[in-house]
Design an enzyme around this catalytic site. Structure first.
Site, PDB file in Angstrom:
ATOM      1  N   GLU A 270      -0.775 -10.785   3.132  1.00 31.51           N
ATOM      2  CA  GLU A 270      -0.523  -9.969   4.329  1.00 31.51           C
ATOM      3  C   GLU A 270      -0.795 -10.793   5.586  1.00 31.51           C
ATOM      4  O   GLU A 270      -0.034 -10.761   6.549  1.00 31.51           O
ATOM      5  CB  GLU A 270      -1.427  -8.725   4.307  1.00 31.51           C
ATOM      6  CG  GLU A 270      -1.002  -7.712   3.249  1.00 31.51           C
ATOM      7  CD  GLU A 270      -1.984  -6.585   3.051  1.00 31.51           C
ATOM      8  OE1 GLU A 270      -3.137  -6.711   3.468  1.00 31.51           O
ATOM      9  OE2 GLU A 270      -1.583  -5.577   2.456  1.00 31.51           O
TER      10      GLU A 270
ATOM     11  N   GLY B 203      -7.536  -3.335   1.139  1.00 34.38           N
ATOM     12  CA  GLY B 203      -7.926  -2.332   0.152  1.00 34.38           C
ATOM     13  C   GLY B 203      -7.105  -2.460  -1.122  1.00 34.38           C
ATOM     14  O   GLY B 203      -7.573  -2.142  -2.216  1.00 34.38           O
TER      15      GLY B 203
ATOM     16  N   LYS C  90      -8.041  -4.870   6.482  1.00 28.97           N
ATOM     17  CA  LYS C  90      -6.996  -4.699   5.492  1.00 28.97           C
ATOM     18  C   LYS C  90      -7.484  -5.303   4.170  1.00 28.97           C
ATOM     19  O   LYS C  90      -8.486  -5.991   4.121  1.00 28.97           O
ATOM     20  CB  LYS C  90      -5.697  -5.376   5.943  1.00 28.97           C
ATOM     21  CG  LYS C  90      -5.089  -4.686   7.160  1.00 28.97           C
ATOM     22  CD  LYS C  90      -3.781  -5.293   7.604  1.00 28.97           C
ATOM     23  CE  LYS C  90      -2.798  -5.564   6.518  1.00 28.97           C
ATOM     24  NZ  LYS C  90      -2.513  -4.409   5.649  1.00 28.97           N
TER      25      LYS C  90
ATOM     26  N   GLY D 139       0.828  -1.209   0.000  1.00 34.89           N
ATOM     27  CA  GLY D 139       0.000   0.000   0.000  1.00 34.89           C
ATOM     28  C   GLY D 139       0.858   1.253   0.000  1.00 34.89           C
ATOM     29  O   GLY D 139       2.089   1.191   0.052  1.00 34.89           O
TER      30      GLY D 139
HETATM   31  C1  5RP Z   1      -3.393  -3.609   1.064  1.00 35.49           C
HETATM   32  C2  5RP Z   1      -3.637  -3.149   2.451  1.00 35.49           C
HETATM   33  C3  5RP Z   1      -3.100  -1.816   2.840  1.00 35.49           C
HETATM   34  O1  5RP Z   1      -2.307  -1.944   3.967  1.00 35.49           O
HETATM   35  C4  5RP Z   1      -4.254  -0.907   3.120  1.00 35.49           C
HETATM   36  O2  5RP Z   1      -5.105  -0.878   1.989  1.00 35.49           O
HETATM   37  C5  5RP Z   1      -3.787   0.525   3.445  1.00 35.49           C
HETATM   38  O3  5RP Z   1      -3.274   1.113   2.292  1.00 35.49           O
HETATM   39  P1  5RP Z   1      -2.703   2.582   2.281  1.00 35.49           P
HETATM   40  O4  5RP Z   1      -1.450   2.580   3.093  1.00 35.49           O
HETATM   41  O5  5RP Z   1      -2.456   2.869   0.813  1.00 35.49           O
HETATM   42  O6  5RP Z   1      -3.757   3.509   2.848  1.00 35.49           O
HETATM   43  O7  5RP Z   1      -4.231  -3.804   3.263  1.00 35.49           O
HETATM   44  O8  5RP Z   1      -4.050  -4.820   0.799  1.00 35.49           O
END
Ligand code: 5RP
Length: 224
Positions: free
Chosen positions: A107, A100, A98, A33
């Site tokens: 992860e 996104g 998590k 991310g």
């Molecule tokens: C990816 C994730 C990321 O950690 C989460 O989406 C946060 O992203 P960002 O640091 O861009 O806000 O879980 O699968």
């Protein structure tokens, strides 16, 4: 401060958090991310101080290699002393949503191998109750419709994330309108649906410390 500046601040704080763990044979766990990317970029300056990293996505692996940081297969590494990753939402217990970025399964695997999970997030990610951010569920493609029907039965409004294939060759359903009172129970309940690879609740294995970027500076929070 902008959200990007807050992400930069927590990435810098995470360097201080991992520094005591850096030895010639240390393999760090690295998340995915925009916040994790900022951490990776800062880690580049320390690349001679540790052995390398395991990554929770192909994107992070590529970024690490681009900085000259060796990327290891998780199967060739024992435990990982520290895993650093962002979150879409995090509560006072340091349970998270998590995924996104669609990297939730890897992860969760790297987090499971980690002795310590350091969550890095800007203040907008801290919530009272998880679920405002649509909960991602990774599914085996042929099971997508079945899993979606099961999610509706549980009260969610699942939406197929069009055009996204995970690093594992699977698909994502995002659960809208799904506030989660008991994250540990719901994580287990969702994972028990046939065809679900995993879901984006990180409650069975939450974070050990949260570095939260706020207007007052970076707060270092432990689970309530
Ligand atoms: C990816 C994730 C990321 O950690 C989460 O989406 C946060 O992203 P960002 O640091 O861009 O806000 O879980 O699968």
């Amino acid at each position: 401060m902008t959200q990007d500046e807050l992400k930069d601040a927590v990435a810098a704080a995470a360097i201080d958090e991992v520094r005591p763990h850096l030895h010639r044979d240390t393999v760090l766990g690295i998340g995915t991310g925009s916040t994790a990317n900022r951490f990776i970029d800062r880690l580049a300056a320390l690349r001679h101080d540790f052995a390398g990293a395991v990554a929770s996505s192909e994107a992070s692996a590529e970024r690490l290699r681009g900085h000259g940081i060796e990327v290891f297969e998780l199967n060739s590494v024992g435990t990982v002393p520290v895993y650093v990753d962002g979150a879409d939402e995090v509560n006072a217990h340091l349970y998270m949503i998590k995924g996104g970025g669609a990297a939730l399964t890897r992860e969760k695997i790297v987090a499971a191998c980690a002795e310590r999970f350091v969550c890095i997030a800007d203040a907008s990610k801290k919530v009272e109750c998880l679920g405002g951010f649509p909960l991602p569920v990774e599914v085996i493609p042929m099971a997508r419709s079945y899993v979606a029907r099961e999610l509706v039965r549980l009260g969610a409004d699942p939406v197929y994330r069009q055009g996204v294939t995970t690093d594992n060759g699977n698909q994502i359903l995002d659960c809208f309108d799904f506030m989660i009172d008991d994250p540990q129970a719901m994580e287990a309940r969702l994972n028990a649906i046939v065809g679900v690879v995993t879901n984006g609740l990180f409650a069975a294995r939450g974070a050990d410390v949260l570095l939260l970027g706020t207007e007052r500076g970076v707060e270092r929070l432990l689970p309530a």
